[in-house]
Write a protein that holds these residues in place. Structure first.
Motif, PDB file in Angstrom:
ATOM      1  N   PHE A   5       0.836  -1.196   0.000  1.00 17.03           N
ATOM      2  CA  PHE A   5       0.000   0.000   0.000  1.00 17.03           C
ATOM      3  C   PHE A   5       0.881   1.259   0.000  1.00 17.03           C
ATOM      4  CE2 PHE A   5      -2.342   3.405   2.101  1.00 17.03           C
ATOM      5  CZ  PHE A   5      -3.488   3.441   1.313  1.00 17.03           C
ATOM      6  N   LYS A   6       1.994   1.203   0.720  1.00 19.02           N
ATOM      7  CA  LYS A   6       2.905   2.340   0.752  1.00 19.02           C
ATOM      8  C   LYS A   6       3.443   2.643  -0.648  1.00 19.02           C
ATOM      9  CE  LYS A   6       6.969   4.084   3.255  1.00 19.02           C
ATOM     10  NZ  LYS A   6       7.949   3.775   4.340  1.00 19.02           N
ATOM     11  N   ASP A   7       3.773   1.608  -1.393  1.00 16.82           N
ATOM     12  CA  ASP A   7       4.244   1.804  -2.775  1.00 16.82           C
ATOM     13  C   ASP A   7       3.164   2.451  -3.631  1.00 16.82           C
ATOM     14  OD1 ASP A   7       6.741   0.705  -2.295  1.00 16.82           O
ATOM     15  OD2 ASP A   7       6.102  -1.329  -2.811  1.00 16.82           O
ATOM     16  N   LYS A   8       1.908   2.038  -3.413  1.00 16.75           N
ATOM     17  CA  LYS A   8       0.800   2.614  -4.180  1.00 16.75           C
ATOM     18  C   LYS A   8       0.618   4.097  -3.869  1.00 16.75           C
ATOM     19  CE  LYS A   8      -1.696  -1.786  -4.477  1.00 16.75           C
ATOM     20  NZ  LYS A   8      -2.899  -2.543  -4.060  1.00 16.75           N
ATOM     21  N   ILE A   9       0.785   4.471  -2.604  1.00 14.03           N
ATOM     22  CA  ILE A   9       0.692   5.884  -2.221  1.00 14.03           C
ATOM     23  C   ILE A   9       1.819   6.677  -2.873  1.00 14.03           C
ATOM     24  CG2 ILE A   9       0.993   7.484  -0.291  1.00 14.03           C
ATOM     25  CD1 ILE A   9      -1.737   6.451  -0.225  1.00 14.03           C
ATOM     26  N   ILE A  10       3.017   6.117  -2.878  1.00 12.65           N
ATOM     27  CA  ILE A  10       4.164   6.787  -3.500  1.00 12.65           C
ATOM     28  C   ILE A  10       3.905   6.990  -4.992  1.00 12.65           C
ATOM     29  CG2 ILE A  10       6.590   6.471  -4.151  1.00 12.65           C
ATOM     30  CD1 ILE A  10       7.029   5.211  -1.385  1.00 12.65           C
ATOM     31  N   ASP A  11       3.377   5.963  -5.645  1.00 10.00           N
ATOM     32  CA  ASP A  11       3.055   6.095  -7.076  1.00 10.00           C
ATOM     33  C   ASP A  11       2.024   7.190  -7.306  1.00 10.00           C
ATOM     34  OD1 ASP A  11       4.809   4.077  -7.690  1.00 10.00           O
ATOM     35  OD2 ASP A  11       3.268   2.530  -7.916  1.00 10.00           O
ATOM     36  N   LEU A  12       1.001   7.240  -6.451  1.00 10.76           N
ATOM     37  CA  LEU A  12      -0.048   8.266  -6.583  1.00 10.76           C
ATOM     38  C   LEU A  12       0.537   9.665  -6.478  1.00 10.76           C
ATOM     39  CD1 LEU A  12      -3.133   9.003  -6.620  1.00 10.76           C
ATOM     40  CD2 LEU A  12      -3.025   8.943  -4.114  1.00 10.76           C
ATOM     41  N   CYS A  36      -6.339  -4.895   6.913  1.00  6.06           N
ATOM     42  CA  CYS A  36      -5.294  -5.249   7.867  1.00  6.06           C
ATOM     43  C   CYS A  36      -5.780  -6.322   8.841  1.00  6.06           C
ATOM     44  CB  CYS A  36      -4.840  -4.011   8.647  1.00  6.06           C
ATOM     45  SG  CYS A  36      -3.405  -4.326   9.685  1.00  6.06           S
ATOM     46  N   ASN A  37      -4.955  -7.337   9.056  1.00  8.24           N
ATOM     47  CA  ASN A  37      -5.327  -8.436   9.948  1.00  8.24           C
ATOM     48  C   ASN A  37      -4.971  -8.162  11.404  1.00  8.24           C
ATOM     49  OD1 ASN A  37      -6.364 -10.180   7.922  1.00  8.24           O
ATOM     50  ND2 ASN A  37      -4.262 -10.695   7.324  1.00  8.24           N
ATOM     51  N   SER A  38      -4.272  -7.054  11.677  1.00 14.92           N
ATOM     52  CA  SER A  38      -3.752  -6.839  13.029  1.00 14.92           C
ATOM     53  C   SER A  38      -4.536  -5.816  13.824  1.00 14.92           C
ATOM     54  CB  SER A  38      -2.285  -6.378  12.950  1.00 14.92           C
ATOM     55  OG  SER A  38      -2.196  -5.114  12.309  1.00 14.92           O
ATOM     56  N   ILE A  39      -5.752  -5.440  13.365  1.00 17.55           N
ATOM     57  CA  ILE A  39      -6.500  -4.377  14.040  1.00 17.55           C
ATOM     58  C   ILE A  39      -6.636  -4.654  15.534  1.00 17.55           C
ATOM     59  CG2 ILE A  39      -8.770  -3.278  14.226  1.00 17.55           C
ATOM     60  CD1 ILE A  39      -9.033  -3.520  11.216  1.00 17.55           C
ATOM     61  N   LEU A 254       3.924   8.140   8.686  1.00 17.42           N
ATOM     62  CA  LEU A 254       4.334   7.789   7.330  1.00 17.42           C
ATOM     63  C   LEU A 254       5.043   6.445   7.262  1.00 17.42           C
ATOM     64  CD1 LEU A 254       5.745  11.227   6.063  1.00 17.42           C
ATOM     65  CD2 LEU A 254       3.399  10.355   5.941  1.00 17.42           C
ATOM     66  N   GLU A 255       5.251   5.812   8.410  1.00 18.07           N
ATOM     67  CA  GLU A 255       6.074   4.601   8.451  1.00 18.07           C
ATOM     68  C   GLU A 255       5.339   3.376   7.924  1.00 18.07           C
ATOM     69  OE1 GLU A 255       8.941   2.208  11.632  1.00 18.07           O
ATOM     70  OE2 GLU A 255       7.791   3.971  12.278  1.00 18.07           O
ATOM     71  N   HIS A 256       4.089   3.190   8.339  1.00 16.68           N
ATOM     72  CA  HIS A 256       3.331   2.008   7.926  1.00 16.68           C
ATOM     73  C   HIS A 256       1.947   2.411   7.426  1.00 16.68           C
ATOM     74  CE1 HIS A 256       6.351  -0.596   9.776  1.00 16.68           C
ATOM     75  NE2 HIS A 256       6.250   0.115  10.890  1.00 16.68           N
ATOM     76  N   PRO A 257       1.848   3.249   6.411  1.00 14.84           N
ATOM     77  CA  PRO A 257       0.518   3.671   5.952  1.00 14.84           C
ATOM     78  C   PRO A 257      -0.310   2.486   5.482  1.00 14.84           C
ATOM     79  CG  PRO A 257       2.192   4.192   4.302  1.00 14.84           C
ATOM     80  CD  PRO A 257       2.931   3.751   5.536  1.00 14.84           C
ATOM     81  N   GLY A 258      -1.589   2.489   5.851  1.00 12.90           N
ATOM     82  CA  GLY A 258      -2.462   1.392   5.471  1.00 12.90           C
ATOM     83  C   GLY A 258      -2.308   0.151   6.317  1.00 12.90           C
ATOM     84  N   GLU A 259      -1.302   0.145   7.212  1.00 14.80           N
ATOM     85  CA  GLU A 259      -1.060  -1.014   8.063  1.00 14.80           C
ATOM     86  C   GLU A 259      -1.017  -0.642   9.538  1.00 14.80           C
ATOM     87  OE1 GLU A 259       2.535  -2.799   6.712  1.00 14.80           O
ATOM     88  OE2 GLU A 259       1.808  -3.151   4.687  1.00 14.80           O
ATOM     89  N   SER A 260      -1.264   0.632   9.849  1.00 12.29           N
ATOM     90  CA  SER A 260      -1.270   1.098  11.235  1.00 12.29           C
ATOM     91  C   SER A 260      -2.486   1.980  11.466  1.00 12.29           C
ATOM     92  CB  SER A 260       0.021   1.871  11.544  1.00 12.29           C
ATOM     93  OG  SER A 260       0.111   3.024  10.709  1.00 12.29           O
TER      94      SER A 260
END
Length: 330
Positions: A5-12, A36-39, A254-260
């Motif tokens: 997801f972070k790569d997708k944000i960077i591409d955007l 995310c499975n860790s909610i 900005l460290e774990h966007p979409g996963e935190s």
């Protein structure tokens, strides 16, 4: 290999340029709550700590209904119901539950809705799920007394950030620097922010205002009550309140966007202004004061006598550990 997801944000951002903070939060949170499975491992909420929390909210709801409900059937609406366990605890109050005709749950996360269905399996005949406020409004019957409940809902909504220094104001945006996400300042012409706020970081949210207007409109139209519980502040210190949590550990947003989990503190003074604009009476208390007023210590004694474990720890956590939580009731 699929992109993160972070790569997708960077591409955007590379394609369209820096994006405002609220857009970054919106995209990240949508991915987080739906994929995310860790909610359940990232943070803990009051209903997860103790059944007493939801039970006290149920006592408050019953007291509001007895004062203003005029024997109408109840539609209870929860914004952001999480796993559904707070609603389950609210419904332990049988005097309240017997008056409830509809339970409306507002959520956009299919993962969490599945948890809600499991935890509230005995009430599925009363429940409807919604993903838009318009749908909720269209389904409210005229003869209902409305009770809104929102626990740790508003803190997860996207906010904009602006940096103000005297007459200069710039919006905080997310950009890409050396193939990594970064924070930058972008020019803005929002003169209202310049004149109305102190220097520093200004946090505002159109999402906050839209939901508060929605709640106010429904309460005025149908008669009802609302309770909003969240961590936040009364006095604005004009500094960034954004935080990100993963596996119970704070990390940079900005460290774990979409996963935190990305959240911000709620400005309860602003909430009060919105409700008062609608000519609604409000009260703001600390979570500790609210829970004590509606009898959590008495409930704790009953649970201890019935053999429940760790009640003292639960009580201490709810009253003392969550010391930056406030409750606004309407």
């Amino acid at each position: 290999m699929s992109k993160t997801f972070k790569d997708k944000i960077i591409d955007l951002i590379r394609q369209h340029g820096p994006i405002p903070m609220d857009q970054f939060i919106s995209l990240s949170s949508y991915n987080y709550y739906n994929n995310c499975n860790s909610i359940v491992n990232d943070f803990i909420t009051a209903p997860q700590v103790s059944q007493m929390f939801g039970e006290i909210v149920g006592i408050w709801a019953l007291s509001e209904y007895l004062k203003k409900g005029n024997e109408k059937p109840i539609t209870i609406i929860e914004l952001g119901p999480g796993s559904g366990i707070m609603m389950l605890d609210i419904l332990r109050n049988k005097k309240l539950a017997n008056k409830i005709q509809n339970i409306f749950l507002y959520d956009i996360s299919q993962k969490l809705i599945e948890d809600q269905k499991k935890n509230l399996k005995n009430y599925l005949g009363l429940i409807k799920w919604f993903s838009s406020t318009q749908e909720i409004e269209e389904n409210i019957q005229d003869d209902q007394y409305i009770i809104f409940v929102a626990n740790e809902f508003f803190d997860a909504l996207p906010i904009k950030q602006y940096y103000k220094n005297q007459d200069m104001i710039k919006e905080v945006c997310v950009a890409v620097t050396n193939y990594e996400l970064s924070l930058v300042l972008s020019g803005t012409n929002n003169t209202k922010i310049c004149s109305d706020h102190n220097d520093g970081i200004i946090e505002i949210s159109a999402y906050w205002e839209n939901y508060l207007d929605f709640i106010s409109t429904i309460i005025k139209k149908h008669c009802g009550s609302a309770i909003i519980i969240d961590y936040g502040y009364i006095i604005n210190e004009f500094k960034s309140s954004l935080q990100s949590v993963k596996n119970h550990q704070k990390c940079h947003i900005l460290e774990h966007p979409g996963e935190s989990d990305i959240t911000s503190l709620v400005n309860f003074s602003y909430f009060a202004e919105i409700f008062q604009k609608h000519i609604l009476d409000i009260e703001i208390r600390t979570q500790e004061d609210f829970l004590l007023k509606f009898g959590i210590e008495d409930r704790a004694e009953v649970l201890k006598k019935n053999g429940s474990k760790n009640i003292e720890w639960q009580l201490e956590f709810l009253l003392k550990k969550m010391n930056n939580f406030f409750v606004i009731t309407v």
